[in-house]
Design a protein around this motif. Structure first.
Motif, PDB file in Angstrom:
ATOM      1  N   ALA A   1       0.812  -1.217   0.000  1.00 30.69           N
ATOM      2  CA  ALA A   1       0.000   0.000   0.000  1.00 30.69           C
ATOM      3  C   ALA A   1       0.845   1.265   0.000  1.00 30.69           C
ATOM      4  O   ALA A   1       0.299   2.358  -0.073  1.00 30.69           O
ATOM      5  N   GLY A   2       2.174   1.133   0.084  1.00 30.01           N
ATOM      6  CA  GLY A   2       3.020   2.320   0.030  1.00 30.01           C
ATOM      7  C   GLY A   2       4.335   2.114   0.748  1.00 30.01           C
ATOM      8  O   GLY A   2       4.499   1.176   1.530  1.00 30.01           O
ATOM      9  N   PRO A   3       5.330   2.978   0.487  1.00 30.21           N
ATOM     10  CA  PRO A   3       6.644   2.855   1.123  1.00 30.21           C
ATOM     11  C   PRO A   3       6.610   3.259   2.592  1.00 30.21           C
ATOM     12  O   PRO A   3       5.758   4.045   3.011  1.00 30.21           O
ATOM     13  N   ILE A   4       7.546   2.718   3.368  1.00 32.93           N
ATOM     14  CA  ILE A   4       7.617   3.079   4.776  1.00 32.93           C
ATOM     15  C   ILE A   4       8.440   4.356   4.954  1.00 32.93           C
ATOM     16  O   ILE A   4       9.298   4.693   4.139  1.00 32.93           O
ATOM     17  N   ASP A   5       8.165   5.057   6.046  1.00 33.07           N
ATOM     18  CA  ASP A   5       8.883   6.292   6.376  1.00 33.07           C
ATOM     19  C   ASP A   5       9.908   6.078   7.478  1.00 33.07           C
ATOM     20  O   ASP A   5      10.789   6.926   7.672  1.00 33.07           O
ATOM     21  N   LEU A   6       9.793   4.963   8.210  1.00 36.77           N
ATOM     22  CA  LEU A   6      10.704   4.693   9.316  1.00 36.77           C
ATOM     23  C   LEU A   6      10.693   3.196   9.591  1.00 36.77           C
ATOM     24  O   LEU A   6       9.657   2.545   9.449  1.00 36.77           O
ATOM     25  N   LEU A   7      11.846   2.647   9.983  1.00 36.79           N
ATOM     26  CA  LEU A   7      11.959   1.226  10.299  1.00 36.79           C
ATOM     27  C   LEU A   7      12.305   1.044  11.769  1.00 36.79           C
ATOM     28  O   LEU A   7      13.222   1.687  12.285  1.00 36.79           O
ATOM     29  N   VAL A   8      11.550   0.181  12.439  1.00 39.77           N
ATOM     30  CA  VAL A   8      11.895  -0.269  13.793  1.00 39.77           C
ATOM     31  C   VAL A   8      12.418  -1.692  13.642  1.00 39.77           C
ATOM     32  O   VAL A   8      11.676  -2.594  13.241  1.00 39.77           O
ATOM     33  N   GLU A   9      13.686  -1.903  13.958  1.00 42.50           N
ATOM     34  CA  GLU A   9      14.316  -3.209  13.736  1.00 42.50           C
ATOM     35  C   GLU A   9      14.515  -3.896  15.082  1.00 42.50           C
ATOM     36  O   GLU A   9      15.279  -3.419  15.922  1.00 42.50           O
ATOM     37  N   GLU A  10      13.846  -5.036  15.279  1.00 38.62           N
ATOM     38  CA  GLU A  10      13.913  -5.765  16.556  1.00 38.62           C
ATOM     39  C   GLU A  10      14.021  -7.270  16.327  1.00 38.62           C
ATOM     40  O   GLU A  10      13.500  -8.059  17.112  1.00 38.62           O
ATOM     41  N   CYS A  11      14.683  -7.683  15.255  1.00 35.39           N
ATOM     42  CA  CYS A  11      14.788  -9.117  14.991  1.00 35.39           C
ATOM     43  C   CYS A  11      16.068  -9.675  15.606  1.00 35.39           C
ATOM     44  O   CYS A  11      16.942  -8.935  16.057  1.00 35.39           O
ATOM     45  N   ASP A  12      16.192 -10.999  15.608  1.00 41.69           N
ATOM     46  CA  ASP A  12      17.328 -11.664  16.257  1.00 41.69           C
ATOM     47  C   ASP A  12      18.386 -12.155  15.281  1.00 41.69           C
ATOM     48  O   ASP A  12      19.417 -12.668  15.712  1.00 41.69           O
ATOM     49  N   THR A  13      18.126 -12.049  13.989  1.00 37.28           N
ATOM     50  CA  THR A  13      19.018 -12.637  12.988  1.00 37.28           C
ATOM     51  C   THR A  13      19.990 -11.594  12.445  1.00 37.28           C
ATOM     52  O   THR A  13      19.564 -10.602  11.835  1.00 37.28           O
ATOM     53  N   PRO A  14      21.302 -11.764  12.648  1.00 31.27           N
ATOM     54  CA  PRO A  14      22.272 -10.761  12.175  1.00 31.27           C
ATOM     55  C   PRO A  14      22.149 -10.453  10.690  1.00 31.27           C
ATOM     56  O   PRO A  14      22.257  -9.295  10.286  1.00 31.27           O
ATOM     57  N   TYR A  15      21.914 -11.481   9.862  1.00 31.66           N
ATOM     58  CA  TYR A  15      21.814 -11.228   8.421  1.00 31.66           C
ATOM     59  C   TYR A  15      20.675 -10.256   8.125  1.00 31.66           C
ATOM     60  O   TYR A  15      20.842  -9.290   7.363  1.00 31.66           O
ATOM     61  N   VAL A  16      19.499 -10.496   8.716  1.00 34.19           N
ATOM     62  CA  VAL A  16      18.344  -9.637   8.459  1.00 34.19           C
ATOM     63  C   VAL A  16      18.599  -8.232   9.007  1.00 34.19           C
ATOM     64  O   VAL A  16      18.232  -7.234   8.382  1.00 34.19           O
ATOM     65  N   LYS A  17      19.235  -8.140  10.179  1.00 31.52           N
ATOM     66  CA  LYS A  17      19.547  -6.829  10.746  1.00 31.52           C
ATOM     67  C   LYS A  17      20.375  -5.996   9.769  1.00 31.52           C
ATOM     68  O   LYS A  17      20.100  -4.807   9.555  1.00 31.52           O
ATOM     69  N   PHE A  18      21.365  -6.614   9.162  1.00 32.65           N
ATOM     70  CA  PHE A  18      22.221  -5.873   8.231  1.00 32.65           C
ATOM     71  C   PHE A  18      21.551  -5.651   6.888  1.00 32.65           C
ATOM     72  O   PHE A  18      21.642  -4.558   6.310  1.00 32.65           O
ATOM     73  N   ALA A  19      20.877  -6.698   6.367  1.00 37.41           N
ATOM     74  CA  ALA A  19      20.224  -6.555   5.062  1.00 37.41           C
ATOM     75  C   ALA A  19      19.166  -5.459   5.107  1.00 37.41           C
ATOM     76  O   ALA A  19      19.028  -4.663   4.159  1.00 37.41           O
ATOM     77  N   ALA A  20      18.414  -5.388   6.198  1.00 40.03           N
ATOM     78  CA  ALA A  20      17.383  -4.353   6.332  1.00 40.03           C
ATOM     79  C   ALA A  20      18.021  -2.972   6.389  1.00 40.03           C
ATOM     80  O   ALA A  20      17.516  -2.014   5.788  1.00 40.03           O
ATOM     81  N   ARG A  21      19.123  -2.852   7.101  1.00 39.81           N
ATOM     82  CA  ARG A  21      19.799  -1.544   7.185  1.00 39.81           C
ATOM     83  C   ARG A  21      20.413  -1.140   5.848  1.00 39.81           C
ATOM     84  O   ARG A  21      20.428   0.045   5.497  1.00 39.81           O
ATOM     85  N   GLU A  22      20.923  -2.110   5.121  1.00 39.81           N
ATOM     86  CA  GLU A  22      21.467  -1.789   3.800  1.00 39.81           C
ATOM     87  C   GLU A  22      20.377  -1.216   2.903  1.00 39.81           C
ATOM     88  O   GLU A  22      20.600  -0.223   2.191  1.00 39.81           O
ATOM     89  N   ARG A  23      19.202  -1.825   2.952  1.00 38.15           N
ATOM     90  CA  ARG A  23      18.108  -1.319   2.113  1.00 38.15           C
ATOM     91  C   ARG A  23      17.608   0.024   2.629  1.00 38.15           C
ATOM     92  O   ARG A  23      17.308   0.923   1.841  1.00 38.15           O
ATOM     93  N   ALA A  24      17.509   0.159   3.963  1.00 35.45           N
ATOM     94  CA  ALA A  24      17.050   1.430   4.542  1.00 35.45           C
ATOM     95  C   ALA A  24      18.000   2.563   4.182  1.00 35.45           C
ATOM     96  O   ALA A  24      17.564   3.668   3.833  1.00 35.45           O
TER      97      ALA A  24
END
Length: 611
Positions: A458-481
């Motif tokens: 429904a649309g792009p996000i304006d802010l990300l709250v990152e609270e996952c436990d997986t290092p790969y996802v933590k970094f991949a999400a930040r790279e995209r952000a």
């Protein structure tokens, strides 16, 4: 137009033997033609007398899907799914010729008897940017898979990138089939999708809709009698039972259904719901809510009961309280609740935010969309954001389901065990504000869904709250952000650590403040348990964690099953991330960095303010 982000979808199957003058068929054809005409861009779809026309024999024996913003609204989009029984009439067969059509299927080990055709995906121009095309495309693929299809074929225009759009769902062009078609004023290409393959970027959505397909279906009799009501294709089916059954408490519905009794169709549907045996409780405090509304606007009215009564009467404008506002049905609890209309409900609900968050700021916040990854610690953030009115739209991602050991820190009950954590959070948020636009990603944030989560739906996000436990996802999400200049906030759930990365202001900022040097997400794939522990320690700061956490880490996997977490820390994390998000989204100062709200230190004996 509704802005709650939900599409109401219904499905109708028209038998091959239906009469040519069937009212349903005529309405379908007129709807398609009107959208295809597109203000004269495709003139062949309207006659000289002004009648919209798109007559095709394929309408008989096909499934037809419609989508609107809310129940009773005019459909904004449509897609047709033709079945193998009508294969001889397929548009793709006519376009390719029977010999090339059969050859294209044989090349993939397929036959016409197991192939559906996807055609006539049409969406009103103003609804295209709202994600309706994506949703309808996913509905058609889901239905074909549910009905046992092994493949889908269709023709696609290319002028507006429609072929590329279909490729994002796993469709592939049939080589050598692209050519100009005068009726569509553009090049057209045949495309094929194998049901055994993932549906590209939208695999999770398609799989979810495949489970929900039966709930979309309405009968031709319902259409003729006006008893049909569209359903929420992205989650909860229309809860008015056609067989009188009570829907199970454990089913994973997460979207409420709203009824406007001023709409004749809604009033009939609401009456059917009340008589269906599915309603366990009706809560109607609308008169109290109306008093709150008028006194929120004018607190001075509280000095006179007569003045309040007069203001309420003026608000009703001659109507009755029964028809005022919305009746909200929560399928998972069996409750129906009568509420003020959306804007008035929100005005009253956030009235006591004033003085801290003024109404213009409240309106600005409700225009924002927040993504939250990890709904254990992240659930506290999600609920705090919903309560405080921080954002009107959310995307929630978590693959995990609730287990008994989660109940030490998640706001949930034993009746939620086994339920996806996104669903639990979405339900609780909808019970705070049923008009919130919430999308959920039950498979978590995967590489295939990364782009969809950040910019699609429904649309792009304006802010990300990152609270996952997986290092790969933590970094991949930040790279995209960082690539999209989206700020990221995180609570580490130890010593009240709040982490802020303002990629919106600092697009070259090192990920996680450079604590892991030049590490990339790819470097963190397939870590061992010990490597995961070491990486997370490096992320949160090995030398700055609390003594209790430092003592616990060597015990993880031996005498401790996982990282220790407390409900008090999770609650504090919700507060810290909400404060940071609110300031960022309102353009107030909140710089990048790491900040500690260590409650043990802040409330130690020497910090007491008493003499």
């Amino acid at each position: 137009m509704s802005t709650d982000g939900t599409w109401f979808v219904s499905a109708l199957h028209i038998a091959q033997a239906s009469p040519a003058d069937d009212t349903s068929v005529q309405e379908i054809r007129e709807l398609r033609a009107r959208i295809l005409y597109d203000r004269g861009r495709r003139p062949d779809f309207r006659t000289a007398s002004g009648v919209y026309t798109d007559d095709q024999d394929l309408d008989f024996g096909a499934w037809h899907f419609f989508a609107a913003r809310r129940s009773g609204d005019r459909p904004l989009g449509y897609v047709r799914l033709s079945t193998p029984q009508t294969s001889e009439l397929f548009q793709s067969r006519a376009y390719l010729g029977s010999e090339r059509f059969e050859e294209a299927l044989r090349e993939h080990g397929l036959s016409a008897a197991e192939t559906f055709e996807h055609s006539r995906l049409v969406v009103e121009r103003h609804a295209r940017k709202l994600g309706l095309g994506v949703h309808l495309n996913a509905v058609a693929i889901a239905a074909a898979r549910y009905l046992g299809g092994k493949a889908m074929i269709g023709t696609s225009g290319t002028a507006d990138g429609q072929d590329l759009f279909h490729e994002r769902f796993g469709f592939r062009p049939v080589p050598g089939t692209r050519r100009y078609v005068a009726q569509y004023t553009e090049d057209v290409v045949a495309m094929l999708y194998r049901a055994a393959d993932p549906a590209g970027e939208y695999s999770a959505l398609v799989e979810h809709l495949q489970e929900r397909f039966p709930s979309f279906v309405i009968s031709a009799e319902q259409v003729r009698t006006g008893a049909a009501r569209t359903t929420r294709g992205s989650g909860a089916p229309l809860p008015v039972a056609r067989t009188g059954e009570v829907r199970p408490e454990g089913a994973d519905f997460w979207q409420p259904v709203l009824f406007d009794l001023g709409c004749e169709q809604d009033a009939r549907d609401f009456e059917a719901l009340l008589g269906s045996g599915q309603v366990r409780e009706v809560l109607d405090t609308i008169e109290d809510q109306l008093e709150e509304l008028v006194t929120s606007r004018d607190p001075g009215l509280r000095r006179s009961a007569e003045a309040v009564e007069q203001a309420v009467a003026e608000q009703l404008a001659g109507g009755g309280p029964q028809e005022y506002g919305a009746w909200v049905w929560y399928p998972w609890s069996g409750r129906v609740v009568h509420l003020l209309p959306r804007e008035e409900f929100r005005l009253v609900r956030t009235d006591r935010n004033r003085g801290r968050i003024e109404r213009p700021q409240q309106r600005r916040l409700l225009e924002r969309r927040v993504g939250i990854i990890g709904l254990s610690v992240g659930s506290s953030a999600a609920l705090t954001f919903a309560m405080e009115g921080i954002a009107g739209a959310f995307k929630l991602a978590d693959f995990d389901t609730l287990s008994v050991s989660n109940l030490n820190r998640l706001r949930a009950g034993v009746h939620h065990l086994g339920l996806n954590k996104c669903v639990i959070a979405a339900r609780q948020m909808a019970e705070i504000d049923p008009w919130l636009d919430i999308e959920i990603y039950r498979g978590g944030l995967t590489d295939d869904l990364m782009e969809e989560f950040f910019t699609g739906g429904a649309g792009p996000i304006d802010l990300l709250v990152e609270e996952c436990d997986t290092p790969y996802v933590k970094f991949a999400a930040r790279e995209r952000a960082r690539a999209l200049r989206i700020p990221v906030v995180m609570d580490a759930n130890d010593r009240g650590l709040l982490d802020v990365e303002r990629f919106d202001l600092e697009p070259d900022r090192p990920l996680l403040h450079g604590l892991l040097g030049r590490t990339t997400a790819r470097d963190l794939a397939d870590l061992t348990h010990q490597e995961t522990v070491d990486t997370i320690l490096a992320m949160v700061g090995r030398d700055t964690i609390s003594p209790a956490m430092a003592a616990a880490i060597p015990r993880i996997g031996a005498s401790l099953s996982s990282w220790p977490q407390l409900a008090s820390g999770v609650a504090l994390g919700g507060a810290l991330t909400a404060e940071a998000a609110r300031r960022i989204l309102l353009g107030l100062p909140r710089p990048s960095g790491r900040f500690y709200a260590d409650l043990e230190a802040l409330t130690s004996a020497d910090r007491s303010t008493l003499a």
